[in-house]
Design a protein around this motif. Sequence first.
Motif, PDB file in Angstrom:
ATOM      1  N   LYS A  41      -4.127 -41.188 -17.569  1.00 29.52           N
ATOM      2  CA  LYS A  41      -5.053 -40.389 -18.375  1.00 29.52           C
ATOM      3  C   LYS A  41      -4.989 -38.941 -17.911  1.00 29.52           C
ATOM      4  N   GLU A  42      -4.843 -38.033 -18.870  1.00 29.12           N
ATOM      5  CA  GLU A  42      -4.701 -36.618 -18.533  1.00 29.12           C
ATOM      6  C   GLU A  42      -5.475 -35.753 -19.516  1.00 29.12           C
ATOM      7  N   ASP A  43      -5.746 -34.520 -19.091  1.00 26.59           N
ATOM      8  CA  ASP A  43      -6.372 -33.546 -19.976  1.00 26.59           C
ATOM      9  C   ASP A  43      -5.379 -33.104 -21.042  1.00 26.59           C
ATOM     10  N   CYS A  44      -5.872 -32.852 -22.243  1.00 18.28           N
ATOM     11  CA  CYS A  44      -5.035 -32.353 -23.325  1.00 18.28           C
ATOM     12  C   CYS A  44      -5.926 -31.642 -24.333  1.00 18.28           C
ATOM     13  N   ILE A  45      -5.311 -31.060 -25.329  1.00 17.43           N
ATOM     14  CA  ILE A  45      -6.035 -30.396 -26.410  1.00 17.43           C
ATOM     15  C   ILE A  45      -5.524 -30.964 -27.726  1.00 17.43           C
ATOM     16  N   ILE A  46      -6.409 -31.506 -28.542  1.00 15.04           N
ATOM     17  CA  ILE A  46      -6.038 -32.076 -29.843  1.00 15.04           C
ATOM     18  C   ILE A  46      -6.692 -31.237 -30.929  1.00 15.04           C
ATOM     19  N   ASP A  47      -5.853 -30.602 -31.741  1.00 13.20           N
ATOM     20  CA  ASP A  47      -6.348 -29.723 -32.812  1.00 13.20           C
ATOM     21  C   ASP A  47      -7.360 -28.722 -32.270  1.00 13.20           C
ATOM     22  N   ASN A  48      -6.969 -28.084 -31.149  1.00 15.51           N
ATOM     23  CA  ASN A  48      -7.740 -27.001 -30.515  1.00 15.51           C
ATOM     24  C   ASN A  48      -9.024 -27.464 -29.847  1.00 15.51           C
ATOM     25  N   ILE A  49      -9.225 -28.778 -29.677  1.00  9.90           N
ATOM     26  CA  ILE A  49     -10.423 -29.304 -29.015  1.00  9.90           C
ATOM     27  C   ILE A  49     -10.015 -29.983 -27.710  1.00  9.90           C
ATOM     28  N   PRO A  50     -10.505 -29.514 -26.557  1.00 11.94           N
ATOM     29  CA  PRO A  50     -10.152 -30.145 -25.275  1.00 11.94           C
ATOM     30  C   PRO A  50     -10.697 -31.573 -25.195  1.00 11.94           C
ATOM     31  N   THR A  51      -9.871 -32.475 -24.690  1.00  6.95           N
ATOM     32  CA  THR A  51     -10.275 -33.870 -24.536  1.00  6.95           C
ATOM     33  C   THR A  51      -9.390 -34.513 -23.484  1.00  6.95           C
ATOM     34  N   GLN A  52      -9.518 -35.810 -23.304  1.00  7.59           N
ATOM     35  CA  GLN A  52      -8.661 -36.575 -22.403  1.00  7.59           C
ATOM     36  C   GLN A  52      -8.042 -37.729 -23.181  1.00  7.59           C
ATOM     37  N   ALA A  53      -6.809 -38.073 -22.809  1.00  9.38           N
ATOM     38  CA  ALA A  53      -6.094 -39.154 -23.478  1.00  9.38           C
ATOM     39  C   ALA A  53      -5.169 -39.838 -22.490  1.00  9.38           C
TER      40      ALA A  53
END
Length: 340
Positions: A41-53
């Motif tokens: 699990k890592e930090d990422c940005i999906i459609d300009n929204i920070p989240t984790q996946a």
Amino acid sequence: MSSFSDSFRNHMKRVGATRYDRNMHDKTREFNKYFANALDKEDCIIDNIPTQAIFQDQSQSNNKDLSDDKYIILPNSVNCGVGSYVNWRSEQWLIFTGEFKTIPTHQQLKIKHVNHSIKWIVDKETKKVSNNGNGWGAYVQNQTLYTLGVSFTGNNLSLINGKMMLYVKNNSETSQITIGDRFFISSKVYKVEFADSISRIGLINLLLDEDTLNPELDNIELGIANYWGFNGEKEENPSDSSNIAIPTINIVGEQKARLGRSYSYSVVQVNEDGSKTPLKVSEWDVESVQTLPINILERDEDMFQFSVIDDSRYIGNMMNILAKVNDQYQSLSVKIIAKF
């Protein structure tokens, strides 16, 4: 003080009133525990929204190592879908497919690495470039490696014909791309021959033909084709175009192909009286984002024939058969299914 019955009802509301609800509650709790402690699990940005996946590797045997595809796993609360951009480890990725989970405790989607950015002029007066000057990230695949890579001229004489297949997010800007538009890919210019926004909802699929670089029109330094003008290839619609009857042209053949079997395809024009007239095809092509699951048996201006490779790993794969008739492409989606 609440009664025993009130306490029991409150408890059942939390864990589920039915057996299905309780099982789903347990499964969701299992996923939440797994997600909270996953090593990938890592930090990422999906459609300009920070989240984790959670990011998982995918076997590259399905695409001959031509792309490093990944699976991305997310809670249902995260808003994303096919066509979403994922920024992870300083790279951009494009969501290609989303699974319909039979037990919907979470989301699982497949992403491909963005390997190119397409730019074009959206306002010729101000020279405004698409996506505020950044262009749109795309996954580009050399179609010559996957498919026939030839066109036919004269008496079935085959010619090498460089092609690219491009996938980009379907949005208000990219949906304006039309047949004849030109783009830089690397140092070469390609022209749109076919556009499909139906086969993969959320993405636009473009088939590109290699075109001639024109320094009088194309800005090589910025990588933008038709930067200084348009080459006049796009014709204005005539005022009485609504009165022009456009014939229906179809590719004739099975839309489900079984493992180990052979199939033939041809192109016909459907006339007003319902009769069908066979048409000559100048070029056949096959599009697939995975390994092409077929062997080409025969192709000419009248017919395209192939056999499906007898390998169960290809079950569920989709491919598009493309036929070029009168300088226009027609397409037919074909799904690979089980042998019996």
